[in-house]
Design a protein around this motif. Structure first.
Motif, short mmCIF file in Angstrom:
data_model
loop_
_atom_site.label_atom_id
_atom_site.label_comp_id
_atom_site.label_asym_id
_atom_site.label_seq_id
_atom_site.Cartn_x
_atom_site.Cartn_y
_atom_site.Cartn_z
N ARG A 1 55.70 43.63 48.05
CA ARG A 1 56.94 42.47 47.83
C ARG A 1 57.32 42.15 46.40
NH1 ARG A 1 53.73 38.94 51.12
NH2 ARG A 1 54.95 39.31 52.94
N GLY A 2 58.42 42.18 46.40
CA GLY A 2 59.06 42.01 45.10
C GLY A 2 59.15 42.89 43.99
N LEU B 1 65.98 48.96 44.57
CA LEU B 1 64.82 49.67 44.40
C LEU B 1 65.09 51.05 43.74
CD1 LEU B 1 61.64 49.77 45.71
CD2 LEU B 1 62.80 51.43 47.37
N TYR C 1 47.83 43.66 60.76
CA TYR C 1 48.21 42.73 59.58
C TYR C 1 46.76 42.20 59.16
CZ TYR C 1 48.15 39.58 63.53
OH TYR C 1 47.80 38.69 64.67
N TYR C 2 46.96 42.05 57.62
CA TYR C 2 45.87 40.89 57.16
C TYR C 2 45.92 39.55 57.54
CZ TYR C 2 44.64 44.88 54.08
OH TYR C 2 44.22 46.18 53.41
N LEU D 1 52.73 35.51 59.92
CA LEU D 1 53.30 36.53 60.48
C LEU D 1 54.87 36.56 60.34
CD1 LEU D 1 51.49 36.26 63.91
CD2 LEU D 1 50.79 37.79 62.08
N ASN D 2 55.29 37.81 60.34
CA ASN D 2 56.86 38.15 60.51
C ASN D 2 57.24 37.56 61.95
OD1 ASN D 2 56.15 40.28 61.98
ND2 ASN D 2 56.55 41.64 60.11
C1 FAD Z 1 58.86 49.47 47.57
C2 FAD Z 1 59.02 48.25 48.52
C3 FAD Z 1 59.60 47.14 47.99
C4 FAD Z 1 59.74 45.74 48.69
N1 FAD Z 1 60.25 44.72 48.35
C5 FAD Z 1 60.27 43.55 48.98
C6 FAD Z 1 60.75 42.38 48.50
O1 FAD Z 1 61.25 42.33 47.24
N2 FAD Z 1 61.00 41.37 49.30
C7 FAD Z 1 60.47 41.31 50.45
O2 FAD Z 1 60.57 40.65 51.34
N3 FAD Z 1 60.16 42.81 51.10
C8 FAD Z 1 59.96 43.71 50.38
N4 FAD Z 1 59.48 44.76 50.98
C9 FAD Z 1 59.27 44.91 52.32
C10 FAD Z 1 58.13 44.10 52.79
O3 FAD Z 1 56.94 44.26 51.89
C11 FAD Z 1 57.81 44.59 54.19
O4 FAD Z 1 58.26 45.54 54.71
C12 FAD Z 1 57.63 43.47 55.12
O5 FAD Z 1 56.72 42.35 54.59
C13 FAD Z 1 57.23 43.63 56.48
O6 FAD Z 1 58.21 43.36 57.46
P1 FAD Z 1 59.32 44.26 58.02
O7 FAD Z 1 59.93 43.30 59.01
O8 FAD Z 1 59.78 44.94 57.21
O9 FAD Z 1 58.29 45.20 58.98
P2 FAD Z 1 57.61 45.49 60.46
O10 FAD Z 1 58.35 46.62 60.79
O11 FAD Z 1 57.75 44.37 61.38
O12 FAD Z 1 56.29 45.68 60.09
C14 FAD Z 1 55.95 47.02 59.49
C15 FAD Z 1 54.50 46.96 59.04
O13 FAD Z 1 53.99 46.10 58.50
C16 FAD Z 1 52.79 45.47 58.83
N5 FAD Z 1 53.11 44.28 58.73
C17 FAD Z 1 54.26 43.51 59.24
N6 FAD Z 1 53.92 42.14 59.15
C18 FAD Z 1 52.90 41.91 58.75
C19 FAD Z 1 52.21 41.01 58.04
N7 FAD Z 1 52.48 39.61 58.33
N8 FAD Z 1 50.90 40.87 57.58
C20 FAD Z 1 50.41 42.45 57.32
N9 FAD Z 1 51.03 43.25 57.80
C21 FAD Z 1 52.41 43.15 58.40
C22 FAD Z 1 52.16 45.95 59.99
O14 FAD Z 1 51.46 46.97 59.70
C23 FAD Z 1 53.53 46.68 60.58
O15 FAD Z 1 53.41 47.82 61.33
C24 FAD Z 1 59.33 46.02 50.21
C25 FAD Z 1 58.66 47.14 50.83
C26 FAD Z 1 58.71 48.21 49.84
C27 FAD Z 1 58.24 49.38 50.39
#
Ligand code: FAD
Ligand code: GTP
Ligand code: MG
Lengths: 197, 462
Positions: A78-79, A117, B58-59, B66-67
């Protein structure tokens, strides 16, 4: 020359034992240990890179092993403004691993993140030329196709390590740096400051 | 990604079974709720080998944020409408709580230095419901003097009561003003300042954060300390005593999981425990998951991972997660607020909490406000119990309701080596939960947690 300091979070990804921690330790402390423990303790380091127009301060997050069973906490990326995906040039599996990390980043990031990124893949252990199993040209072509930076590094003899971070620092959009946030870290409190109504 | 490593073999492994992760650990932790993650973090800092598992991907377990995808899946609500915004912009807490800026959870975060992984923001407003109106809980003496909560003379008495509480120190008899708070009840203390019952109600529920009126008949000391925490917290960051981690409460367990991981802990999400294995003395010695098995000296977990006979139900809590397209009305257009509805105001024994947070705290897309109404169940119709809370919200776009049964362990865990946490309580803060955590820590390690020393002495500091 400006003394502007830009803060960026940078995460390291890649299979175990490819040399992620060694790369960070080389970059931050200019040290190398043949028997680097799997990341224990230090998973949060900072180092600055001075450019002509700004100083870039990296907050570097090493994975700490949560990637072993694909259990990285979302807070980890995140971030993040940049990610370095590391593979080991003597281990083709680790290159396949690097590719799947690239896919994961592309899947996870939305356009906002992708623009900001900077992905870099680093072929580490370039000092072990005689045991090379991953072709430089092949890796280079893959990186180009995906619009990411690619370099071969050696944490051992320090080749290209600083250069890698400098390249990343240069390509980070300084204007897009994380906006000043009102969020604050909590700090130790002094009991004396109590003043109840 | 990390390719299958060479599996070790162990002489204790039954025929046909494979080792789970590294096979042998000091502790196996089941669930990645806040309490479990704090315990695993503290244990691994002390050099124990820890394996932590969670059946979800997820943790956070019960206290995850949750998302949208995971939220809609959890409530079997189909696919989230696209109009809500991007999936990733949402971090919806399953258990709504706020952190007292100077409370015990903050101390725990500072003690372990998990603070370095998290950023916080203040909650803007703290409100209390009185006679059909939402009133601001005064944050300064000036506000107290203007507040319609009390009459003029009552305000003066309120002021001298607060001055007494502020200077009170249980180790300094000269601050007691002749009152022995270990004997005197809270009601007697209020009366000794001439405060009227209406004021008792607002101080007790909106400031001491009592959930019901039981404390009025008990020695005042505990409640007075809660009021002190409230006042110190209030003076620390702004207009309310509460702070909140940006991206949701789920950041808390994640932060502690990282502490554990950097000290060598192993994490497996998306991995359920099929069976706990016991020796012939009835002590837990490991867990089975699929055809894999790991051993440990003891196991720790939340109640949902243990057989029914090891836990007992302690009550039920209803929580309603609501999406709004506007801030809660009558709260000065603030995005982040807490409103406490003292039970007696709406003919209930237990208070109702309403809490709203939005995009400024990175828990929702811009323009969407997440309001959560929660209370302890007194009857068996969940929807009825939350009506007074829902009535304050205005138009609700979407509502998810859940009723959670809370559990506590039937034993301390020393005999069966199963150390079980209690479910999160119905309060709007973490003070009681940290107490449970400290008790769990003591049962597991035999020691009190000394929050004065720093658990984490690594050099990787700022
Ligand atoms: C290098 C990088 C930089 C990023 N920078 C940012 C940023 O600046 N800001 C930002 O908001 N996001 C950022 N992200 C994305 C973010 O961290 C996650 O992708 C997002 O939180 C998960 O939601 P999703 O809808 O994309 O994924 P989904 O496709 O819904 O989920 C992907 C996987 O993430 C896990 N997951 C989903 N939700 C949760 C949860 N609540 N708790 C624990 N595990 C979970 C699960 O394992 C799931 O299979 C970044 C990601 C990467 C790889
Ligand atoms: N020859 C050579 N060895 C290296 C280099 N970088 C790392 N190593 C060795 O590779 C091994 C693993 O390095 P680490 O830095 O611990 O690898 P890691 O990716 O952090 O591993 P995990 O923390 O387990 O994910 C160590 O024994 C290092 O000595 C390098 O550039 N050249
Ligand atoms: Mg490492």
């Amino acid at each position: 020359m400006s003394s502007r300091v830009c803060h960026f979070k940078l995460v390291l990804l890649g299979d175990t034992a490819v040399g992620k921690s060694c790369l960070v330790v080389r970059f931050v402390r200019d040290e190398f240990f043949e028997f680097q423990e799997p990341t224990i303790g230090a998973a949060f380091l900072t180092q600055t890179v001075a450019l002509d127009d700004a100083t870039v301060k990296f907050e570097i997050w090493d994975t700490a092993g949560q990637e072993r069973y694909r259990s990285l906490a979302p807070m980890y990326y995140r971030g993040a403004a940049a990610a370095i995906i590391v593979y080991d040039i003597t281990n083709p599996d680790s290159f396949a691993g690097a590719k799947s990390w690239v896919k994961e980043l592309q899947r996870r990031g939305d356009t906002n993140v992708v623009i900001a990124l900077v992905g870099a893949i680093a072929g580490n252990k370039a000092d072990l030329e005689s045991r090379r199993k991953v072709d430089f040209e092949e890796a280079n072509a893959y990186a180009e196709e995906n619009g990411i930076l690619h370099m071969e590094t050696s944490a051992k003899n320090s080749n290209n390590v600083r250069a890698l971070f400098v390249e990343i620092a240069k390509s980070l959009p300084k204007a897009l740096q994380q906006p000043e946030r009102e969020a604050f870290p909590i700090v130790m409190q002094k009991q004396e400051t109590r003043n109840c109504c | 990604m990390s390719e299958e490593e060479e599996k070790k073999t162990f002489d204790w492994l039954p025929e046909g079974m494979e080792p789970l992760a590294d096979g042998e650990y000091d502790a196996i932790i089941m669930g990645t709720g806040l309490k479990e993650c704090v315990i695993s973090g503290l244990l691994s800092v002390q050099g124990m080998r820890v394996l932590q598992m969670d059946r979800n991907n997820y943790y956070g377990a019960d206290c995850a944020s949750l998302n949208l995808t995971n939220l809609y899946k959890k409530f079997n609500a189909g696919t989230p409408p696209e109009t809500l915004g991007a999936n990733r912009d949402f971090n919806v807490d399953l258990i709504p709580k706020l952190i007292m800026a100077c409370g015990n959870l903050t101390k725990m975060l500072l003690h372990t230095k998990v603070t370095r992984y998290l950023e916080f923001k203040s909650i803007e407003g703290s409100y209390v419901y009185k006679a059909g109106k939402i009133l601001k809980v005064p944050a300064t003496p000036e506000e107290a003097l203007r507040s319609p909560l009390m009459g003029l003379f009552e305000k003066r008495r309120f002021r001298s009561f607060l001055l007494f509480v502020d200077q009170y120190d249980e180790t300094k008899p000269e601050t007691f003003q002749g009152k022995d708070l270990t004997v005197m009840t809270m009601r007697q203390l209020y009366e000794s300042f001439g405060l009227v019952p209406d004021t008792h109600e607002f101080i007790s529920h909106a400031m001491c954060l009592q959930l019901n009126d039981v404390h009025l008949g008990q020695p005042a000391l505990a409640t007075v300390k809660e009021l002190q925490t409230y006042c110190y917290s209030l003076s620390r960051y702004g207009t309310s005593p509460y702070i909140y981690p940006v991206y949701g409460l789920g950041g808390l367990p994640e932060g502690f999981s990282r502490l554990c991981a950097i000290h060598g802990g192993t994490f497996m999400l998306n991995r359920d425990v099929d069976e706990i294995i016991y020796n012939d003395k009835g002590e837990a010695i490991g867990v089975k998951s699929g055809n894999e098995m790991a051993r440990a000296k003891f196991i720790v977990g939340d109640p949902s991972y243990f057989p029914k006979e090891k836990v007992r139900a302690t009550g039920q809590i209803v929580r309603c997660i609501c999406f709004l397209n506007h801030p809660i009305p009558n709260c000065g257009d603030l995005e982040s607020v807490q409103i406490i509805i003292p039970g007696p105001q709406v003919n209930r024994k237990n208070d109702i909490f309403v809490c709203s947070i939005a995009s400024a705290h990175n828990v929702s897309a811009k323009g969407i406000y997440i309001a959560i109404v929660s209370t302890k169940m007194e009857g068996n119709e969940a929807d009825k119990e939350v009506i007074p809370g829902l009535a304050l919200l205005g138009h609700i776009m979407q509502r998810f309701t859940m009723v959670a049964t809370t559990y506590e362990p039937v034993s301390d865990g020393n005999d069966d080596k199963c150390y079980i946490s209690s479910s999160f309580d119905a309060s709007s803060h973490f003070e009681g939960d940290v107490e449970d955590l400290l008790s769990l820590y003591k049962r597991v390690t035999g020691k009190d947690l000394d929050m004065n020393i720093n658990a984490d002495s690594v050099e990787a500091d700022y």
